[in-house]
Design a protein around this motif. Sequence first.
Motif, mmCIF file in Angstrom:
data_model
loop_
_atom_site.group_PDB
_atom_site.id
_atom_site.type_symbol
_atom_site.label_atom_id
_atom_site.label_comp_id
_atom_site.label_asym_id
_atom_site.label_seq_id
_atom_site.Cartn_x
_atom_site.Cartn_y
_atom_site.Cartn_z
ATOM 1 N N PRO A 290 0.824 -1.212 0.000
ATOM 2 C CA PRO A 290 0.000 0.000 0.000
ATOM 3 C C PRO A 290 0.859 1.264 0.000
ATOM 4 C CG PRO A 290 -0.367 -1.323 2.009
ATOM 5 C CD PRO A 290 0.753 -1.950 1.262
ATOM 6 N N ALA A 291 0.337 2.317 -0.605
ATOM 7 C CA ALA A 291 0.980 3.628 -0.557
ATOM 8 C C ALA A 291 1.011 4.142 0.885
ATOM 9 C CB ALA A 291 0.223 4.609 -1.455
ATOM 10 N N GLN A 292 1.914 5.083 1.153
ATOM 11 C CA GLN A 292 2.088 5.548 2.533
ATOM 12 C C GLN A 292 1.651 6.997 2.757
ATOM 13 O OE1 GLN A 292 6.229 4.829 3.416
ATOM 14 N NE2 GLN A 292 5.949 2.611 3.626
ATOM 15 N N LEU A 293 1.497 7.780 1.682
ATOM 16 C CA LEU A 293 1.319 9.216 1.895
ATOM 17 C C LEU A 293 -0.135 9.672 1.850
ATOM 18 C CD1 LEU A 293 4.410 10.609 -0.024
ATOM 19 C CD2 LEU A 293 4.190 9.963 2.376
ATOM 20 N N GLY A 294 -1.065 8.740 1.611
ATOM 21 C CA GLY A 294 -2.485 9.072 1.724
ATOM 22 C C GLY A 294 -2.949 10.085 0.692
ATOM 23 N N HIS A 295 -4.023 10.807 1.042
ATOM 24 C CA HIS A 295 -4.698 11.665 0.067
ATOM 25 C C HIS A 295 -3.877 12.888 -0.333
ATOM 26 C CE1 HIS A 295 -5.573 13.807 3.783
ATOM 27 N NE2 HIS A 295 -5.907 14.844 3.059
ATOM 28 N N ARG A 296 -2.786 13.180 0.405
ATOM 29 C CA ARG A 296 -1.986 14.356 0.067
ATOM 30 C C ARG A 296 -0.825 14.029 -0.869
ATOM 31 N NH1 ARG A 296 -1.437 17.068 5.980
ATOM 32 N NH2 ARG A 296 -0.148 15.212 6.255
ATOM 33 N N ALA A 297 -0.685 12.757 -1.262
ATOM 34 C CA ALA A 297 0.484 12.348 -2.054
ATOM 35 C C ALA A 297 0.607 13.155 -3.349
ATOM 36 C CB ALA A 297 0.409 10.852 -2.366
#
Length: 311
Positions: free
Chosen positions: A291-298
Amino acid sequence: MHCVGLDVGGTKVLGVAVDPADPTSVLVEDRVPTPGGGEGLLEVLLALAGSLSSDAQAIGVGVPGLVDRAGTLAMGPHLRRMQDVPLAALLAQRSGRPAVVDNDANCHAHAEHVAGAARGHDEALVVTLGTGIGAGIITGGRLLHGAHGFAGEPGHMVVDPNGPPCPCGRRGCWERFASGSGLGRLARDAASGGRLDAAVDLAGGDPEAVRGEHVTASARAGDAESQAVLHAFAGWIALGLANLVNTLDPGVVVIGGGLVDAADLLLPEVERRFAELVMAGAHRPVVPIVPAQLGHRAGAIGAALLAATPP
Ligand SMILES: [Zn+2]
């Protein structure tokens, strides 16, 4: 020193100001509605950038669509009034600062590469599974843009020439099957066939109202029919990933976008099907699918980082 990053979505523009040396510590964040069709988008972006910072070093913008190497949006289904407008050049001229415009998923991938789940990998594939599918490809430690800037649109690989129509104008694109809207379609097909009662209940009793989040919620609660739909859906995700890994041979595959919230339900089955579908799976190193780590701000963070050190 800091940069502004703006991520233009279908309904909102998310903006951040970040220090490129510490990009996950967002200094300021704000959001404004995306103007319909992109009408007046330049003014909206300038106003949001100005409200986030009056002295940013540079401005980066991620937009959904095909962006050429000069920062012109060539095609964006939600931003038809901005097509063929030299957005980066106009932003730089009007703001008096360097400006970079890139595809939104490229921005997302860049952020995950610099400061997230793809950090340390010179060869990486970042796929965002949301309403549609976006992707960014890291190769040789840099974002792959292709000859014209248009690389990294695997959501529009055709996986079924007779499949459902896609907003791109063709049929059977991978994103019609493996995005959030693809999950909704799979679920409605199951619901109208009399299966999936638990998800239909969550949708207020109407099989036509079932969406992806109803299926993930009922699967999480233990409903076997919902889990079966999610497993079929995971097979579509795995099919596209196997094609991409056969093509690119990345060291890691990062999954971002809204569906990352269901990663715990999906990824084990995606990994299992992927191992069956990838070429010579028994003779190649396992490619982690994480899974990606930076969430909705990536996307916004990545746009700021691209502006700090343009590709
Ligand atoms: Zn398409």
